[in-house]
Design a protein around this motif. Structure first.
Motif, PDB file in Angstrom:
ATOM      1  N   ALA A 164      -0.678   3.949  99.755  1.00 23.08           N
ATOM      2  CA  ALA A 164       0.494   3.517 100.519  1.00 23.08           C
ATOM      3  C   ALA A 164       0.281   3.767 102.011  1.00 23.08           C
ATOM      4  CB  ALA A 164       1.734   4.258 100.025  1.00 23.08           C
ATOM      5  N   TYR A 165      -0.287   4.928 102.352  1.00 21.93           N
ATOM      6  CA  TYR A 165      -0.577   5.218 103.759  1.00 21.93           C
ATOM      7  C   TYR A 165      -1.613   4.243 104.312  1.00 21.93           C
ATOM      8  CZ  TYR A 165      -2.323   7.606 107.902  1.00 21.93           C
ATOM      9  OH  TYR A 165      -2.721   7.890 109.192  1.00 21.93           O
ATOM     10  N   ASP A 166      -2.616   3.912 103.503  1.00 28.59           N
ATOM     11  CA  ASP A 166      -3.643   2.959 103.912  1.00 28.59           C
ATOM     12  C   ASP A 166      -3.019   1.607 104.250  1.00 28.59           C
ATOM     13  OD1 ASP A 166      -6.478   1.826 103.998  1.00 28.59           O
ATOM     14  OD2 ASP A 166      -5.623   0.666 102.343  1.00 28.59           O
ATOM     15  N   ARG A 167      -2.096   1.131 103.399  1.00 28.92           N
ATOM     16  CA  ARG A 167      -1.432  -0.161 103.654  1.00 28.92           C
ATOM     17  C   ARG A 167      -0.516  -0.073 104.877  1.00 28.92           C
ATOM     18  NH1 ARG A 167      -4.215  -3.705 102.990  1.00 28.92           N
ATOM     19  NH2 ARG A 167      -5.653  -1.962 103.225  1.00 28.92           N
ATOM     20  N   MET A 191      -8.004   4.979 112.541  1.00 25.54           N
ATOM     21  CA  MET A 191      -7.039   5.822 111.831  1.00 25.54           C
ATOM     22  C   MET A 191      -7.375   5.983 110.354  1.00 25.54           C
ATOM     23  SD  MET A 191      -3.399   4.543 113.470  1.00 25.54           S
ATOM     24  CE  MET A 191      -2.464   5.692 112.461  1.00 25.54           C
ATOM     25  N   MET A 192      -8.064   5.003 109.786  1.00 25.81           N
ATOM     26  CA  MET A 192      -8.370   5.031 108.348  1.00 25.81           C
ATOM     27  C   MET A 192      -9.877   4.878 108.170  1.00 25.81           C
ATOM     28  SD  MET A 192      -6.492   5.556 105.767  1.00 25.81           S
ATOM     29  CE  MET A 192      -7.092   5.924 104.142  1.00 25.81           C
ATOM     30  N   SER A 193     -10.623   5.845 108.643  1.00 22.70           N
ATOM     31  CA  SER A 193     -12.083   5.813 108.530  1.00 22.70           C
ATOM     32  C   SER A 193     -12.507   6.157 107.109  1.00 22.70           C
ATOM     33  CB  SER A 193     -12.700   6.805 109.513  1.00 22.70           C
ATOM     34  OG  SER A 193     -12.284   8.123 109.197  1.00 22.70           O
ATOM     35  N   PRO A 247     -11.557   1.374 102.224  1.00 24.19           N
ATOM     36  CA  PRO A 247     -10.618   2.380 101.697  1.00 24.19           C
ATOM     37  C   PRO A 247      -9.724   1.885 100.575  1.00 24.19           C
ATOM     38  CG  PRO A 247     -10.764   2.573 104.069  1.00 24.19           C
ATOM     39  CD  PRO A 247     -11.569   1.367 103.693  1.00 24.19           C
ATOM     40  N   MET A 248      -9.175   0.670 100.717  1.00 22.08           N
ATOM     41  CA  MET A 248      -8.246   0.162  99.705  1.00 22.08           C
ATOM     42  C   MET A 248      -8.906   0.086  98.327  1.00 22.08           C
ATOM     43  SD  MET A 248      -6.179  -3.445  99.619  1.00 22.08           S
ATOM     44  CE  MET A 248      -5.218  -3.927  98.185  1.00 22.08           C
ATOM     45  N   TYR A 249     -10.139  -0.444  98.277  1.00 22.70           N
ATOM     46  CA  TYR A 249     -10.819  -0.611  96.991  1.00 22.70           C
ATOM     47  C   TYR A 249     -11.420   0.701  96.483  1.00 22.70           C
ATOM     48  CZ  TYR A 249     -10.130  -5.604  97.415  1.00 22.70           C
ATOM     49  OH  TYR A 249      -9.552  -6.850  97.508  1.00 22.70           O
TER      50      TYR A 249
END
Length: 279
Positions: free
Chosen positions: A119-122, A135-137, A58-60
């Motif tokens: 920001a939510y991902d971090r 939570m972050m699929s 997700p981050m990348y």
């Protein structure tokens, strides 16, 4: 009955930096180099993330879409500006104005929502690391990106729609380096109050919503970091947070040009806006 010798304008002239004719060549070379570096850097990052399976997180994915939108932002403004440096004819049609504003506003709005998603991902990765993958699929990640692009398209479409209610019968001169809608409003012979109100409401809402999400996320992140007992754990958590926060500061400056332009801009601010748009 009084007759007005006004002609409806369908073409405009971008003044840009024409008040410094002796610097045209230098400015053309400088901004061409900046534009080239920006495009190579952003598109290179997108290609790297696409080709490297280990970066399909997700981050990348967010970072790649952010770079893509920054490229779109540069492409919306810079080519026409560079053309005006070397061309005597600086005219731009009303529909070209609309297209330029549409893609610029699309990129800025999408950037805001992607930064909020980052920001939510971090926040999830640092404050709830054990639940991160649930939570972050990737499905949620793609839904967030899709939502960002939908909002990014709807926002400029609303302003373009309201632009059709205006007619332009004043000066054909736009004292700007790109065709933003706010300089156009000053040339309208119809009261642009509703258009300006829509800019204030929608641009203000987008920035307020995304900034609040980012600030709340980083509040919890910083709280989690400062409550860590081990300095090694603090350092590990700080590393992924710092680049995202820098990106947030950069793009907030970029997107805030939509609000800053609502007042009469001074010449010194024109350079500030130009650097944020090109970079």
């Amino acid at each position: 009955m009084t007759e007005y010798n006004y002609s409806l304008a369908t073409e405009f002239i971008l003044i840009g930096f024409s008040d410094h004719p002796d610097l045209k060549t230098l400015l053309f070379l400088v901004f061409s180099a900046i534009y080239l570096v920006t495009m190579v850097g952003n598109l290179g990052l997108v290609a790297l993330i696409y080709m490297e399976p280990r970066l399909h997180t997700p981050m990348y994915i967010f970072l790649g879409n952010l770079a893509l939108m920054d490229s779109c932002c540069s492409c919306a403004v810079t080519p026409k500006m560079l053309e005006n440096f070397i061309s005597v004819d600086r005219r731009i049609s009303l529909y070209e104005c609309m297209a330029q504003f549409y893609f610029l506003c699309l990129a800025e709005t999408t950037d805001c929502f992607i930064l909020a998603a980052m920001a939510y991902d971090r926040y999830v990765a640092i404050c709830n690391p054990l639940q991160y993958h649930s939570m972050m699929s990737k499905k949620l990640c793609l839904q967030m990106i899709t939502g960002a692009y939908i909002a990014g398209n709807l926002h400029p479409a609303i302003h373009i729609g309201f632009l059709f209610r205006l007619t332009f019968c004043r000066s054909h001169i736009i004292k700007h380096f790109f065709c933003d809608v706010l300089p156009l409003y000053r040339l309208s012979c119809v009261d642009p109050y509703i258009n300006e109100l829509m800019i204030l409401i929608f641009s203000g809402s987008v920035q307020t919503f995304t900034i609040i999400i980012v600030l709340i996320s980083y509040f919890y992140i910083l709280f989690t970091i400062f409550t860590m007992k081990s300095r090694e754990e603090e350092a590990k958590l700080y590393l992924p947070v710092h680049p995202t926060f820098c990106l947030f500061q950069y793009s907030m400056g970029l997107s805030s040009t939509c609000i800053l332009d609502q007042v009469q801009l001074m010449k010194s601010i024109k350079t500030y806006l130009l650097l944020f748009v090109i970079l």
